[in-house]
Design an enzyme around this catalytic site. Sequence first.
Site, PDB file in Angstrom:
ATOM      1  N   ASP A 388      -1.873   3.256  -3.457  1.00 14.33           N
ATOM      2  CA  ASP A 388      -3.029   4.008  -2.965  1.00 14.33           C
ATOM      3  C   ASP A 388      -3.088   3.824  -1.435  1.00 14.33           C
ATOM      4  O   ASP A 388      -3.375   2.718  -0.947  1.00 14.33           O
ATOM      5  CB  ASP A 388      -4.284   3.449  -3.646  1.00 14.33           C
ATOM      6  CG  ASP A 388      -5.532   4.243  -3.325  1.00 14.33           C
ATOM      7  OD1 ASP A 388      -5.570   4.888  -2.257  1.00 14.33           O
ATOM      8  OD2 ASP A 388      -6.481   4.197  -4.135  1.00 14.33           O
ATOM      9  N   HIS A 389      -2.834   4.896  -0.724  1.00 13.55           N
ATOM     10  CA  HIS A 389      -2.724   4.791   0.744  1.00 13.55           C
ATOM     11  C   HIS A 389      -4.074   4.510   1.410  1.00 13.55           C
ATOM     12  O   HIS A 389      -4.140   4.160   2.580  1.00 13.55           O
ATOM     13  CB  HIS A 389      -2.112   6.084   1.287  1.00 13.55           C
ATOM     14  CG  HIS A 389      -1.391   5.904   2.588  1.00 13.55           C
ATOM     15  ND1 HIS A 389      -1.372   4.711   3.281  1.00 13.55           N
ATOM     16  CD2 HIS A 389      -0.654   6.762   3.326  1.00 13.55           C
ATOM     17  CE1 HIS A 389      -0.680   4.852   4.386  1.00 13.55           C
ATOM     18  NE2 HIS A 389      -0.220   6.082   4.441  1.00 13.55           N
ATOM     19  N   ARG A 390      -5.169   4.645   0.648  1.00 13.34           N
ATOM     20  CA  ARG A 390      -6.480   4.316   1.239  1.00 13.34           C
ATOM     21  C   ARG A 390      -6.578   2.821   1.492  1.00 13.34           C
ATOM     22  O   ARG A 390      -7.291   2.364   2.382  1.00 13.34           O
ATOM     23  CB  ARG A 390      -7.616   4.738   0.292  1.00 13.34           C
ATOM     24  CG  ARG A 390      -7.757   6.229   0.127  1.00 13.34           C
ATOM     25  CD  ARG A 390      -8.774   6.551  -0.933  1.00 13.34           C
ATOM     26  NE  ARG A 390      -8.388   6.019  -2.244  1.00 13.34           N
ATOM     27  CZ  ARG A 390      -9.135   6.121  -3.339  1.00 13.34           C
ATOM     28  NH1 ARG A 390     -10.302   6.725  -3.282  1.00 13.34           N
ATOM     29  NH2 ARG A 390      -8.719   5.635  -4.489  1.00 13.34           N
ATOM     30  N   ILE A 392      -3.573   0.581   0.990  1.00 12.97           N
ATOM     31  CA  ILE A 392      -2.302  -0.045   1.357  1.00 12.97           C
ATOM     32  C   ILE A 392      -1.553   0.834   2.360  1.00 12.97           C
ATOM     33  O   ILE A 392      -1.336   2.036   2.119  1.00 12.97           O
ATOM     34  CB  ILE A 392      -1.450  -0.261   0.083  1.00 12.97           C
ATOM     35  CG1 ILE A 392      -2.178  -1.228  -0.858  1.00 12.97           C
ATOM     36  CG2 ILE A 392      -0.063  -0.783   0.430  1.00 12.97           C
ATOM     37  CD1 ILE A 392      -1.797  -1.121  -2.290  1.00 12.97           C
TER      38      ILE A 392
END
Length: 418
Positions: A388-390, A392
């Site tokens: 999850d780029h939010r 990581i």
Amino acid sequence: MSDLKITVPDMGDFKDVEIIEVLVKEGQAINKNDSLITLESDKSSVEVPSTQSGTVNKINVKVGDKVNQGDLILTLKSSEMVKQVKEPVAKTPEKKIDIEKDQPKKIKTPPPAVVKTTTGTKLASPKVRKFARELGANVLEIPGSQRSGRVSEEDVKEFVRSQVTVNKGTVEKKEYKEEFSHEEFGQIETKEIPRVKRLSGPHLVRSWTEIPHVTQHDEVDVTEMEQFRSSLYDYYSGEVIKVTPLAFIAKALVSALKEFPNFNASIDPNQNKIVYKKYFHIGFAVDTPHGLMVPKIRDVDQMSIKEIGEALKKTSKLCRELKIDKKEFFGGSMTISSLGGIGGTFFTPIINPPEVAILGVGKTFDRLMKLKGKIVSRKILPLSLSYDHRLIDGAEGARFCVYLGKCLGKDFAFKLAV
Ligand code: CAO
């Protein structure tokens, strides 16, 4: 044939009760005790059954009307025909209101009622039905996750989530229209979507549409780990111990989670907080004839490689036999989706929220490499990490993969087994 009048029965203290559903149509043949309308007060809802059999002549009420005792609901044409009504009738004896005997009865919160319409039946409590209505959902379309397909409040939420997209603050219902139907192009067969897939579908859509996924692919040299794995034997009996590579990967994953706590976390969007988990419960995607299931194996950090392998076998068997407890699908740290037993290399695993990452595992393959001037054959394990780029960043994702590779590489694999 003579017209019979069906009126609202005595409902005790309740006055001006709202009609929330009209369950029959004019011209419809009905049996005695078939539900005609649903009434709902602040406290509860109840279906009013017919006291007679016949064909509905004229309906005198509509949804939204407020009614009292004695108000005319509809008129029926009495007929012998009603014995031939084809549709099976769901009996709701607990909710019968006997208007013939005219005994005062208070509306009590009934047991989960059968919501019956001309198009089908569905189990749901009045509270859940009301909730669904408030969200504009038809309870008949909602797959129920409870026993006998009963719809829970969570099912309603999941269904609504899957049906809407949020677009500039406005909620739109999605509708799909094919320009041409499938049968126009040849023979087709239609089947029900299996229950597990119906339940997991909205969850996957939510993950794919709400979580900004990044998938990093990596190759790990597991030659030494594989040599070690295939050399395992029981010290006392001398028998070979077969352990799946997945058990080693799970153990390595736990080491990586300890090093990178952001991967063992969940986002709490309501509180704007990150929840860090101090436990290591690893989810495993299990392929079953009923669809994909993701049970958790608890406290993997406290298990040996052999124990993880055994737990995997036991848990996947429970899933395939549909004997797994529902709670075992919740409360995970991170999931592993292994296609290594089947084949293929890289893919794009979808995160299983509220988790924030998932590790995809492909099939180990042989590769000729030049090492110290010599051509040698090495075992390569393909990994696909989605996160999850939010929460990581890309750099952290890459570091995680490198660390995981080391845990499975020549210097660390043996330590994992201890
Ligand atoms: N590379 C090479 N071989 C592998 C491997 C890998 N990465 N992973 C497993 N294998 C081998 C095993 O060692 C086993 O070999 P033997 O028969 O010689 O012992 C064989 O492949 C079969 O493994 P398996 O997949 O049946 O068993 P497992 O314990 O490794 O996996 C489970 C268990 C439950 C994960 C698996 O059965 C399964 O359901 N996999 C599918 C998961 C899935 O569908 N993921 C996609 C989700 S997204 O839609």
